[in-house]
Design an enzyme around this catalytic site. Structure first.
Site, PDB file in Angstrom:
ATOM      1  N   PRO A   2       0.838  -1.209   0.000  1.00  0.00           N
ATOM      2  CA  PRO A   2       0.000   0.000   0.000  1.00  0.00           C
ATOM      3  C   PRO A   2       0.869   1.254   0.000  1.00  0.00           C
ATOM      4  O   PRO A   2       1.722   1.435   0.856  1.00  0.00           O
ATOM      5  CB  PRO A   2      -0.787  -0.108   1.311  1.00  0.00           C
ATOM      6  CG  PRO A   2      -0.613  -1.513   1.773  1.00  0.00           C
ATOM      7  CD  PRO A   2       0.703  -1.956   1.230  1.00  0.00           C
ATOM      8  N   GLU A   3       0.692   2.093  -0.993  1.00  0.00           N
ATOM      9  CA  GLU A   3       1.432   3.351  -1.048  1.00  0.00           C
ATOM     10  C   GLU A   3       0.569   4.465  -0.482  1.00  0.00           C
ATOM     11  O   GLU A   3      -0.570   4.253  -0.077  1.00  0.00           O
ATOM     12  CB  GLU A   3       1.859   3.637  -2.483  1.00  0.00           C
ATOM     13  CG  GLU A   3       2.965   2.727  -2.968  1.00  0.00           C
ATOM     14  CD  GLU A   3       4.254   2.854  -2.169  1.00  0.00           C
ATOM     15  OE1 GLU A   3       4.962   1.858  -2.040  1.00  0.00           O
ATOM     16  OE2 GLU A   3       4.531   3.956  -1.650  1.00  0.00           O
ATOM     17  N   LYS A  51       1.857   7.310   5.445  1.00  0.00           N
ATOM     18  CA  LYS A  51       1.244   5.995   5.269  1.00  0.00           C
ATOM     19  C   LYS A  51       0.512   5.543   6.527  1.00  0.00           C
ATOM     20  O   LYS A  51       0.163   4.369   6.651  1.00  0.00           O
ATOM     21  CB  LYS A  51       2.310   4.976   4.863  1.00  0.00           C
ATOM     22  CG  LYS A  51       2.924   5.297   3.502  1.00  0.00           C
ATOM     23  CD  LYS A  51       3.908   4.250   3.072  1.00  0.00           C
ATOM     24  CE  LYS A  51       4.504   4.637   1.725  1.00  0.00           C
ATOM     25  NZ  LYS A  51       5.460   3.640   1.253  1.00  0.00           N
ATOM     26  N   ASN A 164      -3.822  26.312  18.731  1.00  0.00           N
ATOM     27  CA  ASN A 164      -4.303  27.651  18.405  1.00  0.00           C
ATOM     28  C   ASN A 164      -4.111  28.641  19.552  1.00  0.00           C
ATOM     29  O   ASN A 164      -3.780  29.805  19.340  1.00  0.00           O
ATOM     30  CB  ASN A 164      -5.779  27.573  18.015  1.00  0.00           C
ATOM     31  CG  ASN A 164      -6.214  28.760  17.193  1.00  0.00           C
ATOM     32  OD1 ASN A 164      -5.431  29.292  16.409  1.00  0.00           O
ATOM     33  ND2 ASN A 164      -7.435  29.186  17.382  1.00  0.00           N
ATOM     34  N   ARG A 249      -8.530  28.354  11.302  1.00  0.00           N
ATOM     35  CA  ARG A 249      -8.806  28.474  12.731  1.00  0.00           C
ATOM     36  C   ARG A 249      -9.124  29.934  13.045  1.00  0.00           C
ATOM     37  O   ARG A 249      -8.794  30.840  12.282  1.00  0.00           O
ATOM     38  CB  ARG A 249      -7.569  28.038  13.543  1.00  0.00           C
ATOM     39  CG  ARG A 249      -7.094  26.641  13.226  1.00  0.00           C
ATOM     40  CD  ARG A 249      -8.085  25.596  13.683  1.00  0.00           C
ATOM     41  NE  ARG A 249      -8.202  25.562  15.123  1.00  0.00           N
ATOM     42  CZ  ARG A 249      -7.410  24.865  15.919  1.00  0.00           C
ATOM     43  NH1 ARG A 249      -6.440  24.129  15.416  1.00  0.00           N
ATOM     44  NH2 ARG A 249      -7.587  24.879  17.229  1.00  0.00           N
TER      45      ARG A 249
END
Ligand SMILES: [Zn+2]
Length: 276
Positions: A2-3, A51, A164, A249
């Site tokens: 899986p890439e 990944k 934030n 935000r």
């Protein structure tokens, strides 16, 4: 193998299948997390980081999984029999109407959502982590010198963990407008060091204090103080959204104490009425 694209698509599929729903059943077939207590939690999102996959829950935890060589997450309608040998199933997340089933996952662990950065190597240095490296954080912030500093400070690939509140407060304390290009910020290393100081000072308490006063209503300089007078100059604290959705935000700042660029079209707050 899986890439990144496959991981990204898996994240999108899981996000579409689970986000906003309450888990009616959850089963992590890993001894350390067999009694994780996820049933009843609401799924907030599934995101890909490189990944890595993170499925976030409303109790502040994330399920971190990695497909490695031959893993997969599949989504089935409720009542459908799950194909494949049962022993290859590592995780089941059921919500009303469907189930996500993880097969042959290379990594499966629960961790605080705030610590997802620990699980992925490409993120920037963590302000509270053992890998903290101020020079590297500054260098990463300056990779996009034209980006507004208020956005750059929240970029976890530059430095991880600032959040934030600390972003708003540290920019105020340094007298820097959140819309100043990061490459034009005076003494950026000092700003980054101050962010870390604020976070270290607060890491063991529930209420985050940047002013030195733990009293309610006195804990912050500008954060969540829109329309209230600046503690230094008396002008009203302003607020505006900053960043690219969905990562935008709410930013708070004092235009007098933090001169520099500001968003076009945002209202200039009225002057404080003169004292009689
Ligand atoms: Zn001010």
């Amino acid at each position: 193998v899986p890439e990144g694209d496959a991981v990204y698509l898996t994240a999108r599929r899981l996000d579409a299948a689970l986000s906003g729903a309450v888990l009616s059943h959850a089963d992590l077939r890993v001894p350390a997390f067999a009694t994780a207590g996820l049933t009843g939690r609401t799924v907030l999102a599934t995101v890909a980081r490189g990944k890595h996959l993170f499925t976030r829950f409303d109790d502040g935890r994330s399920l971190h999984s990695h497909l490695k060589m031959e893993g997969a997450w599949r989504v089935f309608p409720a009542g459908r029999r799950w194909p494949g040998p049962a022993h290859q199933i590592r995780a089941v997340l059921q919500v009303p109407g469907r189930a996500a089933v993880g097969y042959r996952l290379g990594v499966l662990e629960l961790l605080p959502t705030a610590r997802e950065g620990d699980a992925v190597g490409h993120l920037g240095p963590d302000l509270l982590g053992a890998d903290w490296n101020p020079d590297r954080a500054v260098e990463r912030l300056l990779r996009q010198p034209g980006r507004p500093v208020g956005e750059a400070l929240l970029d976890q690939s530059a430095l991880a963990g600032i959040g934030n509140l600390y972003k708003c407060e540290v920019l105020y304390l340094r007298g820097v407008s959140p819309w100043t290009p990061v490459g034009e910020v005076a003494d950026l290393p000092r700003l980054v060091a101050l962010a870390r100081e604020l976070m270290v000072a607060n890491r063991d308490r529930w209420d985050q204090v940047t002013t030195g006063s733990p009293r309610r209503g006195e804990r912050h300089w500008v954060f969540e103080r829109a329309g209230e007078p600046c503690r230094r100059c008396g002008r009203f604290v302003r607020t505006a959204r900053q960043g690219v959705p969905p990562h935008d935000r709410v930013t708070y700042w004092c235009p007098t104490c933090q001169p520099g660029p500001a968003p076009a079209g945002s209202p200039v707050p009225p002057r404080r009425p003169p004292r009689r």
